[in-house]
Design a protein around this motif. Structure first.
Motif, PDB file in Angstrom:
ATOM      1  N   THR A 135       0.784  -1.363   0.030  1.00 27.10           N
ATOM      2  CA  THR A 135      -0.103   0.054   0.091  1.00 27.10           C
ATOM      3  C   THR A 135       0.747   1.285   0.009  1.00 27.10           C
ATOM      4  N   PRO A 136       2.102   1.486   0.855  1.00 24.16           N
ATOM      5  CA  PRO A 136       2.890   2.395   0.608  1.00 24.16           C
ATOM      6  C   PRO A 136       3.487   2.512  -0.456  1.00 24.16           C
ATOM      7  N   THR A 137       3.843   1.464  -1.432  1.00 27.90           N
ATOM      8  CA  THR A 137       4.333   1.474  -2.656  1.00 27.90           C
ATOM      9  C   THR A 137       3.287   1.945  -3.664  1.00 27.90           C
ATOM     10  N   LEU A 138       2.178   1.558  -3.423  1.00 26.21           N
ATOM     11  CA  LEU A 138       1.084   2.103  -4.183  1.00 26.21           C
ATOM     12  C   LEU A 138       1.012   3.655  -4.310  1.00 26.21           C
ATOM     13  N   ARG A 139       0.949   4.155  -2.910  1.00 26.96           N
ATOM     14  CA  ARG A 139       0.905   5.597  -2.912  1.00 26.96           C
ATOM     15  C   ARG A 139       1.834   6.383  -3.389  1.00 26.96           C
TER      16      ARG A 139
END
Length: 648
Positions: A194-198
């Protein structure tokens, strides 16, 4: 019986051959008082929620958060037969040598079996960095005590349990909240994904919100004797932005007209300085993925797969999942034999090797900076480059070049800057003369050019100039330009951003706390994270460029900011480092993760989210398929009880 437990069948075969275990048994290789067996990755998996309570087969908000009191492991059905073989052999073994990959995940693959099968005998650790015979023999002569690497297991177990807690709870939570707004797909949320997606969502937003600004530049071609060179106009500071770009068209037009009419420019100042560039460090996996994306157009997972094949199948490079670009001093003695073998394998290196000095010791040789693994280098194993597939040959050539660069001089060049005046308008010309090619001789493009008798590309060379010299204006070239938006992430760019996440964190206290080496995920997992986001429909690829889908935008808007914050997961990685070093216990780490996750589940319970369309006013550069309601992603739908939440 002494049992060697390997991670993969191919690895077991290589080690068994060196040990003389050549008879095939049931899931093993047999020798004189020695047996070599193997896993197939993880033979065990963390039990899903319904293994703790049948009611968890249904996804219900009131059941959240789910936090196991006693963690359970289950035998993977797909590899159950090999598990039985390993369990039987562990029961018969008097001594165990763990020979899985030399990292925390490899440690976990072995240790979870040791715990599950209740093996209580002595343990040693085989720490391999390459799979050629010479490297295996060397590692067998330097076995580590099992206790020395045990904390790697707890670090990996902490990572696995944190991923489970975030993935299982947050994925159920946001999938159920999404259903309330009409979205019928599964919405995986992960501690790392999820942080990577952000990162991608934020980049796409900055592209979508970008407003181009016009600016003007002027190139001026000048002649001195028989030499022609180009200078750039320097706009007046009060008409320029902070990057020196002139934003006033009238000013640029007037300058171009004045310089054309003047017809000559006078040298005001000339300065030449010698610049020395040291060879780049050896490749770690992230840097290799970044360079392969840029130079070869390979995806992150594709690069890892190729590197893994070069390590396991062809045995021509060392362990590729390294996070380190340095080498131990003890390996310097091996350089002559490795370089000699490289020359025998590829006669095209003959010209380059005349300049190589294996007694040279670059900054890459540094014991203090070597982590669990050293930089990726070629082995002394013989290889016929012609038998390597094209992509494998290209990646191997990059690795080989970085290694050979360590035995070449610095790259040196003279950089000359000349300041001129033309009709009261300041000009600047920059030239470069290569004095010593140095380590750049080893780069693949330089080797190829030398083999074909070509000279390397020459940058602008300035004539001899001194203050007061007059140059003739041959031509003025006005340029109408526009500022450019940020570029979309490529997989290589995203890998680099994941590694260097501290640069993207705004909080000064958090930025101060983050280590330079801390990032999102690990060298071994980043490629899989990116591929998982693509497979789950959060990211799409258009050529090399990655783009977030509407579901990705909506999810990032909905999840608690801390879960999507790259700084948070980097801090978690620091905590895992503390578990690995023994500064924090596994129990303390998991307890903290459970409390943190439970707090955020409770905060989000009553929220409403719109997952059927992208955020208002933003049109992400998305090329995926849509159907039904605007922005709904056509993900494969599975029953909630069967859907697997993303763990990382």
């Amino acid at each position: 019986m002494r049992l060697f437990l390997c991670e993969k069948p191919s690895q077991a075969k290589d080690i068994a051959k060196v040990l003389g275990a050549t008879r095939r048994g049931d899931g093993c290789w047999l020798g004189n008082a020695v047996t070599v067996t193997w896993c197939i990755g993880h033979l065990l998996e963390t039990a899903p929620p319904d293994a703790y309570d049948e009611r968890y087969k249904r996804w219900v908000l009131s059941d959240l958060p789910i936090v196991p009191v006693q963690w359970k492991m289950l035998v993977k059905k797909s590899t159950a037969s090999q598990y039985k073989a390993v369990k039987r052999l562990l029961g018969e073994a008097r001594e165990l040598v763990i020979a899985t990959d030399a990292d925390r995940e490899g440690e976990m693959i072995a240790r979870e079996l040791v715990d599950h099968c209740r093996y209580r005998g002595p343990i040693q650790r085989l720490w391999l960095s390459a799979l050629d015979d010479a490297s295996i023999r060397k590692a067998l002569g330097a076995l580590k005590p099992g206790a020395e690497t045990f904390n790697l297991y707890h670090s990996a177990l902490g990572r696995s349990r944190a991923d489970w807690l975030i993935g299982m709870n947050m994925s159920r939570l946001f999938t159920l909240l999404g259903r309330q707004s009409g979205y019928q797909g599964v919405l995986p949320v992960g501690r790392v994904q999820t942080p990577t997606l952000r990162l991608v969502v934020d980049r796409d937003r900055s592209i979508a919100d970008f407003v181009p600004v016009a600016y003007w530049a002027i190139d001026v071609q000048l002649r001195r004797s028989d030499s022609l060179f180009t200078a750039q106009w320097q706009g007046p500071p009060d008409h320029c932005d902070d990057q020196g770009r002139c934003l006033n068209q009238d000013s640029a037009r007037a300058a171009a007209q004045a310089m054309t009419q003047a017809g000559e420019a006078r040298v005001i100042k000339q300065k030449t300085e010698r610049v020395r560039e040291a060879a780049p460090l050896l490749f770690d996996l992230g840097t290799l993925q970044e360079v392969c994306s840029k130079k070869l157009g390979l995806g992150a997972q594709e690069t890892l797969d190729v590197a893994q094949a070069l390590y396991e199948t062809y045995k021509v490079i060392t362990y590729p999942r390294s996070d380190c670009g340095y080498l131990p001093l003890s390996q310097h003695a091996e350089a002559p034999s490795i370089v000699a073998q490289l020359g025998r394998a590829d006669p095209g290196l003959n010209e380059l090797l005349r300049h190589v000095d294996t007694s040279r010791r670059s900054r890459a040789w540094n014991d203090a900076k070597v982590s669990a693994h050293h930089g990726i280098i070629p082995t002394a194993a013989s290889v016929d480059l012609a038998r390597l597939p094209g992509k494998h040959r290209a990646v191997y050539t990059l690795v080989r070049a970085r290694y050979l660069a360590q035995f070449l001089p610095n790259h040196e060049f003279d950089r000359t800057q000349v300041d001129l005046d033309c009709a009261g308008q300041p000009l600047k010309a920059v030239g470069k003369v290569i004095v010593e090619p140095g380590w750049r001789r080893a780069m693949p493009e330089a080797v190829a050019a030398a083999a074909k008798g070509r000279e390397p590309a020459v940058v602008q060379t300035l004539p001899a100039l001194a203050p007061g010299d007059i140059c003739t204006v041959a031509k003025t070239i006005p340029k109408d330009l526009w500022t450019q938006p940020p570029k979309p992430f490529t997989e290589g760019d995203l890998i680099k951003a994941m590694k260097n996440v501290a640069k993207l964190v705004d909080d000064p206290r958090l930025k101060q706390k983050l280590k330079d080496t801390t990032g999102i995920g690990t060298e071994a997992t980043r490629a899989g994270i990116i591929q998982g986001l693509i497979d789950r429909g959060y990211l799409t690829k258009n050529g090399k460029a990655l783009a977030a889908t509407p579901a990705a935008f909506s999810l990032i808007d909905a999840v608690p900011r801390a879960i999507a914050d790259p700084g948070t997961t980097a801090i978690w990685e620091q905590a895992l480092d503390m578990v690995q070093s023994g500064e924090m216990s596994l129990e303390e780490f998991v307890t903290r993760q459970s409390a943190w996750m439970s707090k955020h589940v409770e905060r989000c319970m009553g929220m409403r989210m719109n997952i059927t369309a992208g955020p208002a006013g933003v049109k992400p550069p998305w090329k995926g398929k849509r159907k039904g309601k605007a922005g709904t992603y056509t993900a494969k739908k599975r029953a909630p009880g069967k859907a697997k939440a993303a763990a990382s």
